[in-house]
Write an enzyme that holds these catalytic residues in place. Structure first.
Site, PDB file in Angstrom:
ATOM      1  CG  HIS A  46      22.792  13.304  15.966  1.00  0.00           C
ATOM      2  ND1 HIS A  46      22.536  12.075  15.360  1.00  0.00           N
ATOM      3  CD2 HIS A  46      21.335  13.901  16.069  1.00  0.00           C
ATOM      4  CE1 HIS A  46      21.300  12.038  15.116  1.00  0.00           C
ATOM      5  NE2 HIS A  46      20.608  12.841  15.448  1.00  0.00           N
ATOM      6  CG  HIS A 105      17.144  16.652  15.483  1.00  0.00           C
ATOM      7  ND1 HIS A 105      16.850  16.037  14.191  1.00  0.00           N
ATOM      8  CD2 HIS A 105      17.736  15.537  16.144  1.00  0.00           C
ATOM      9  CE1 HIS A 105      17.127  14.698  14.170  1.00  0.00           C
ATOM     10  NE2 HIS A 105      17.931  14.725  15.647  1.00  0.00           N
ATOM     11  CG  LEU A 106      20.103  23.312  15.089  1.00  0.00           C
ATOM     12  CD1 LEU A 106      21.109  24.279  14.221  1.00  0.00           C
ATOM     13  CD2 LEU A 106      20.235  23.789  16.475  1.00  0.00           C
ATOM     14  NE  ARG A 107      12.546  19.344  15.852  1.00  0.00           N
ATOM     15  CZ  ARG A 107      12.817  17.922  15.855  1.00  0.00           C
ATOM     16  NH1 ARG A 107      13.276  17.183  14.798  1.00  0.00           N
ATOM     17  NH2 ARG A 107      12.533  17.034  16.877  1.00  0.00           N
ATOM     18  CE  LYS A 148      20.573  10.041  10.738  1.00  0.00           C
ATOM     19  NZ  LYS A 148      20.012  10.910  11.851  1.00  0.00           N
ATOM     20  CG  HIS A 186      17.688   6.509  13.038  1.00  0.00           C
ATOM     21  ND1 HIS A 186      17.249   7.479  13.919  1.00  0.00           N
ATOM     22  CD2 HIS A 186      16.954   5.374  13.478  1.00  0.00           C
ATOM     23  CE1 HIS A 186      16.281   6.935  14.974  1.00  0.00           C
ATOM     24  NE2 HIS A 186      16.336   5.750  14.683  1.00  0.00           N
ATOM     25  CG  HIS A 228      20.849   8.401  17.835  1.00  0.00           C
ATOM     26  ND1 HIS A 228      20.608   7.234  16.802  1.00  0.00           N
ATOM     27  CD2 HIS A 228      20.259   9.243  17.259  1.00  0.00           C
ATOM     28  CE1 HIS A 228      19.776   7.437  16.263  1.00  0.00           C
ATOM     29  NE2 HIS A 228      19.466   8.828  15.972  1.00  0.00           N
ATOM     30  CG  LEU A 260      12.079   6.556  18.574  1.00  0.00           C
ATOM     31  CD1 LEU A 260      11.250   6.580  17.188  1.00  0.00           C
ATOM     32  CD2 LEU A 260      12.190   5.028  18.779  1.00  0.00           C
ATOM     33  CG  ASP A 301      19.090  12.404  18.789  1.00  0.00           C
ATOM     34  OD1 ASP A 301      18.763  13.081  17.574  1.00  0.00           O
ATOM     35  OD2 ASP A 301      18.508  11.496  18.894  1.00  0.00           O
ATOM     36  CG  HIS A 328       9.220  16.509  19.235  1.00  0.00           C
ATOM     37  ND1 HIS A 328       8.713  16.220  18.121  1.00  0.00           N
ATOM     38  CD2 HIS A 328      10.459  15.808  19.540  1.00  0.00           C
ATOM     39  CE1 HIS A 328       9.614  15.362  17.472  1.00  0.00           C
ATOM     40  NE2 HIS A 328      10.526  15.220  18.263  1.00  0.00           N
ATOM     41  CB  ALA A 373      10.501   9.728  19.285  1.00  0.00           C
TER      42      ALA A 373
HETATM   43  C1  NCD Z   1      14.697  13.008  16.641  1.00  0.00           C
HETATM   44  C2  NCD Z   1      13.636  14.127  16.021  1.00  0.00           C
HETATM   45  O1  NCD Z   1      12.810  14.291  16.968  1.00  0.00           O
HETATM   46  O2  NCD Z   1      13.823  14.637  14.984  1.00  0.00           O
HETATM   47  N1  NCD Z   1      13.868  12.081  17.742  1.00  0.00           N
HETATM   48  C3  NCD Z   1      14.473  11.077  18.465  1.00  0.00           C
HETATM   49  O3  NCD Z   1      13.898  10.698  19.260  1.00  0.00           O
HETATM   50  N2  NCD Z   1      15.912  11.239  18.459  1.00  0.00           N
HETATM   51  C4  NCD Z   1      14.903  11.871  15.432  1.00  0.00           C
HETATM   52  C5  NCD Z   1      16.385  11.223  15.563  1.00  0.00           C
HETATM   53  O4  NCD Z   1      17.320  11.468  15.714  1.00  0.00           O
HETATM   54  O5  NCD Z   1      15.665   9.671  15.528  1.00  0.00           O
HETATM   55 ZN    ZN Z   2      18.684  12.772  15.677  1.00  0.00          ZN
END
Ligand code: NCD
Ligand code: ZN
Length: 353
Positions: free
Chosen positions: A18, A20-22, A106, A143, A181, A226, A254, A258, A270
């Site tokens: 899990h 996030h690479l954006r 997802k 989620h 998560h 989150l 996770d 940002h 978040a």
């Molecule tokens: C994640 C995100 O920024 O994409 N943010 C987070 O707080 N974990 C999204 C997610 O997995 O809830």
């Molecule tokens: Zn996530």
């Protein structure tokens, strides 16, 4: 070649189930850092627009692969699951199972987290999709938070488990599900009860932080994510799950970058970025608890088994050498503050090649 000592730990290269690479310029930071730590990752589909078709998943994977530095080429394998929207039908699932890069769907409750506006408000319209997934043993990644404003933010996972997960599990007893998560004792308990077809990913932050850390000496936006970090009792439940040696609990960072200005804002985003040091941080946590002998299975074996994939063949070495996390990184021209910025981590990951 790197020479390792007895005090160091040589393990199979981990996978991140899990992350996030954006997209776009951010990939120039996130992909090399992830490729250093992990052989395989599940790159979450909460882009704008969401990754909710086979073509979008294929193209996103190509963009990720284009950002892999030459030293990791053919050694870093992104999986790009589909985002559950009303474009996902049973026939999309039939097509998705033929690919080797989708592997999962997802589920974001609409409004639960970053870029979840396209998520689902009600599960019932997707029962035929879940039926098709169950037939093909394709995991539903969840989620697990309700979005009901009546529910306290710290109770949202617990209430989701009660209202949504138990009924879903009853209706689809063999659908593989991952409570992503996991952050509460009730979430951990749900997974333990249904461990045959249920798993949970566990993050570094839910093992390290409690809600006190969000308010330590003032508001700490870099500890906001989150599901939100919870009580000490919840943290201990998540740690015990990770240390339990049960195959239903495995690593998923996770890591969620940002830009600094989005975090340090009147309405802070978040997400916590950990991809720069995730494996090292897990190692530090397991070591402090005297559980290093359980680290490799948690990082590099249980997840692959759950997904029915071969174990990775490469090795990495965790060396007991403290290093200092940079104060910030450049992410496509924006400043990014990583977890532990400016502070020390006690293990350093080295390649074993
Ligand atoms: C994640 C995100 O920024 O994409 N943010 C987070 O707080 N974990 C999204 C997610 O997995 O809830
Ligand atoms: Zn996530």
């Amino acid at each position: 070649m790197f020479v390792w000592r007895m005090a160091d730990l040589l393990i199979r290269k981990p996978d991140d189930w899990h992350i996030h690479l954006r997209d776009g310029a951010a990939l120039k930071l996130t992909v090399p850092q992830a490729a250093r730590q992990f052989g395989r990752v599940i790159a979450m589909p909460n882009l704008r627009p969401p990754v909710d078709s086979i073509e979008a998943a294929r193209d996103y994977r190509t963009r990720i692969l284009d950002a892999v530095p030459s030293e990791y080429r053919n050694r870093f394998h992104p999986i790009t699951p589909l985002y559950l929207t009303d474009r996902i039908t049973p026939s999309v699932i039939e097509e998705a199972v033929k690919t080797d890069y989708i592997k999962a769907v997802k589920l974001y409750p609409a409004g639960a987290t970053t870029n979840s506006e396209s998520g689902v408000a009600d599960l019932a319209p997707f029962y035929d999709v879940f039926e098709a997934m169950q037939k093909h043993r394709m995991p539903l990644l969840i989620h697990g938070e309700v979005t009901d404003m009546q529910v306290d933010v710290f109770d949202r996972e617990r209430v989701f488990v009660e209202r949504q997960l138990h009924p879903l599990r009853e209706r689809f007893p063999e659908l593989p599900m991952v409570l992503e998560h996991v952050s509460s004792k009730e979430g951990v308990r749900f997974v333990e009860i249904h461990e045959r077809h249920t798993a949970a990913t566990i993050t570094v932050r839910h093992m390290l932080l409690t809600r006190n850390d969000i308010f330590q000496g003032g508001l700490q936006p870099h500890h906001f994510c989150l599901p939100v970090v919870k009580t000490e009792e919840d943290r201990q439940a998540v740690r015990a799950a990770a240390f339990s040696g049960k195959p239903c609990f495995f690593a998923g960072t996770d890591s969620a970058p940002h830009a600094r200005h989005k975090k340090e804002s009147a309405c802070g985003s978040a997400g916590i970025y950990t991809a720069h040091a995730a494996v090292e941080l897990y190692a530090e946590i397991f070591d402090e608890e005297g559980m290093l002998d359980r680290l490799e299975a948690f990082l590099s074996e249980y997840g692959a088994r759950f997904y029915g994939l071969e174990l990775g063949q490469e090795k990495v070495c965790l060396v007991r050498t403290p290093w200092t996390v940079p104060d910030s990184y450049d992410m496509g021209g924006d400043e990014l503050i990583p977890f532990r910025a400016g502070r020390s981590v006690s293990f350093r990951l080295e390649e074993d090649r």
